[in-house]
Design an enzyme around this catalytic site. Structure first.
Site, PDB file in Angstrom:
ATOM      1  N   GLY A  22       0.775  -1.250   0.068  1.00 34.41           N
ATOM      2  CA  GLY A  22       0.231  -0.001  -0.087  1.00 34.41           C
ATOM      3  C   GLY A  22       0.818   1.081   0.141  1.00 34.41           C
ATOM      4  O   GLY A  22       2.061   1.160   0.119  1.00 34.41           O
ATOM      5  N   GLY A  25       0.875   9.219   2.127  1.00 32.95           N
ATOM      6  CA  GLY A  25       1.263  10.349   1.619  1.00 32.95           C
ATOM      7  C   GLY A  25       2.669  10.417   1.355  1.00 32.95           C
ATOM      8  O   GLY A  25       2.976  11.368   0.439  1.00 32.95           O
ATOM      9  N   PHE A  26       3.457  10.024   2.239  1.00 33.10           N
ATOM     10  CA  PHE A  26       4.815  10.041   2.205  1.00 33.10           C
ATOM     11  C   PHE A  26       5.880   8.900   2.094  1.00 33.10           C
ATOM     12  O   PHE A  26       6.981   8.849   1.662  1.00 33.10           O
ATOM     13  CB  PHE A  26       5.552  10.990   3.128  1.00 33.10           C
ATOM     14  N   LYS A  44       8.621  -0.361   4.957  1.00 35.88           N
ATOM     15  CA  LYS A  44       8.040   1.071   4.655  1.00 35.88           C
ATOM     16  C   LYS A  44       9.059   1.727   4.190  1.00 35.88           C
ATOM     17  O   LYS A  44      10.221   2.047   4.809  1.00 35.88           O
ATOM     18  CB  LYS A  44       7.402   1.453   6.140  1.00 35.88           C
ATOM     19  N   ASP A 137      -3.759   9.976  15.587  1.00 32.80           N
ATOM     20  CA  ASP A 137      -3.936   9.619  14.200  1.00 32.80           C
ATOM     21  C   ASP A 137      -4.630   8.267  14.174  1.00 32.80           C
ATOM     22  O   ASP A 137      -4.416   7.248  13.218  1.00 32.80           O
ATOM     23  CB  ASP A 137      -2.881   9.639  12.952  1.00 32.80           C
ATOM     24  N   ASN A 142      -5.041   2.678  10.303  1.00 31.28           N
ATOM     25  CA  ASN A 142      -4.084   2.242  10.869  1.00 31.28           C
ATOM     26  C   ASN A 142      -4.132   1.085  12.030  1.00 31.28           C
ATOM     27  O   ASN A 142      -3.198   1.074  12.972  1.00 31.28           O
ATOM     28  CB  ASN A 142      -3.729   3.675  11.609  1.00 31.28           C
ATOM     29  N   ASP A 155       1.624   3.286  12.145  1.00 28.92           N
ATOM     30  CA  ASP A 155       1.626   4.679  11.765  1.00 28.92           C
ATOM     31  C   ASP A 155       1.698   5.660  12.893  1.00 28.92           C
ATOM     32  O   ASP A 155       0.802   6.385  13.056  1.00 28.92           O
ATOM     33  CB  ASP A 155       0.527   4.980  10.704  1.00 28.92           C
TER      34      ASP A 155
END
Length: 377
Positions: A22, A25-26, A44, A137, A142, A155
């Protein structure tokens, strides 16, 4: 708006690329096989040419998740490094898809699964808070699931220390699950803010929609944040959910942080009460307590399971000396609280009397000030 394509998976020594998982955003997330150990891992990888703020956030996430990764409901981080092309990466525990967000798009969770998951994630949040970290978040996307099916929080990219949060610092949020204070410029956040986001996530798990999402729309960031700050919480709208459980979630979703459960531990204990009301087995709360040092070795003693803030139990029943709890409340059911692995002489779980659900006033929904510059993710 065009959707970007995933970045190329990097060549990392000792790992073999398997598949794309997946993107965010960054960063992108890939599945690899760790050679030699023959285990699946998630990697990641930060996108090329990040700005300094994004790079610092990524490095901070690595450090925070490493501090917390021994918790059974937090995704473990094994190592970090830089790929040959210079991109930073995190080597993490592999949690196979789908995420909670994808699961509940197909069908809402059962009440028993939602309660179990809520207690397990609340225990992870409690441990983060005890280390001075707010997640900020918490949302369905998440929450992953390990290969054994246990929910695991991930995350920590926009997490901040509680000190900075109390000063209203920190950027980034996911509006549908954000508390009103996070949508209000300069407002302080606290552990009760993460409690709100977890409750919003559990509401979503039960209904398939965020608390202030409306079928007819609009559900853009501006409209959603305005409803979160100003509108009363709508009915949950699921007939099989008992009123007591909806009251628990409504308390945790109060607009005034002072009217919510003040800690994730308090929220977890109250969710345990929801399990006893349904005559379900009680999910342990996983919390690691600092043990006293052994006088001879100077090392921590293995004390097994201990109670956190236990209530006293007498022949007349449980007492807790908390003025919020109404007098004459019926005796609550038993629960479990787990503190690590325990020892041969001291098992990893022990019974305790769970706290009953408090009677708290309903928050005034019109007191929160409007936000300025609400961000989206």
């Amino acid at each position: 708006m065009t959707t970007r394509q995933p970045s190329a998976p990097p060549d990392i020594a000792g790992l073999r690329y398997v598949s794309f998982i997946g993107m965010g955003g960054f960063a992108d997330v890939f599945q690899y096989e760790q050679l030699g150990l023959k285990r699946n891992v998630a990697v990641k990888v930060l996108l090329s040419d990040p700005n300094d703020a994004v790079r610092r956030s990524f490095e901070a996430e690595a450090n925070l998740m490493a501090m917390l990764s021994n918790h059974p409901s937090i995704v473990s981080v094994f190592s970090s490094g830089h790929a040959p092309d210079g991109r930073p990466y995190l080597l993490m525990e592999y949690c196979p898809p789908p995420t909670l967000a994808v699961r509940i798009r197909k069908a809402p969770l059962s009440i028993s699964k939602t309660l179990e998951m809520g207690i397990q994630i609340a225990s992870a949040i409690e441990m983060a808070h005890r280390l001075g970290i707010l997640h900020r978040d918490i949302k369905p996307a998440n929450i992953l699931f390990t290969e054994y099916g246990r929910p695991a929080l991930t995350d920590f990219g926009i997490s901040v220390t509680t000190e900075l949060a109390n000063q209203g610092q920190g950027v980034g949020l996911s509006v549908p699950w954000a508390p009103p204070e996070q949508l209000t410029s300069g407002q302080a956040m606290s552990p009760a803010s993460d409690v709100y986001s977890l409750a919003a996530t559990l509401w979503t798990a039960l209904t398939g929609r965020a608390p202030f999402e409306v079928p007819e729309g609009p559900n853009d960031a501006y409209a959603m944040s305005r409803r979160i700050r100003n509108d009363p919480l709508p009915p949950l709208g699921r007939p099989d959910v008992p009123q007591s459980l909806e009251l628990i979630l409504r308390t945790a979703l109060s607009k005034d942080p002072n009217l919510r459960y003040s800690t994730a531990l308090e929220f977890a204990r109250t969710l345990q009460n929801g399990q006893t009301d349904l005559h379900s087995s009680v999910t342990p709360i996983d919390i690691l307590e600092a043990a006293p040092a052994d006088d001879a070795t100077g090392l921590p003693q293995d004390t097994g399971t201990e109670l956190v803030n236990p209530i006293s139990v007498s022949a007349e029943g449980p007492t807790n000396n908390d003025s919020r709890w109404p007098s004459g409340q019926s005796a609550p059911g038993a629960g479990l609280i787990s503190h690590g692995r325990g020892s041969a002489d001291s098992p990893g779980e022990r019974s305790f009397t769970a706290l009953p659900v408090p009677e708290l006033p309903v928050a005034n929904s019109s007191t929160t000030q409007p936000a300025t510059g609400v961000g989206t993710q």
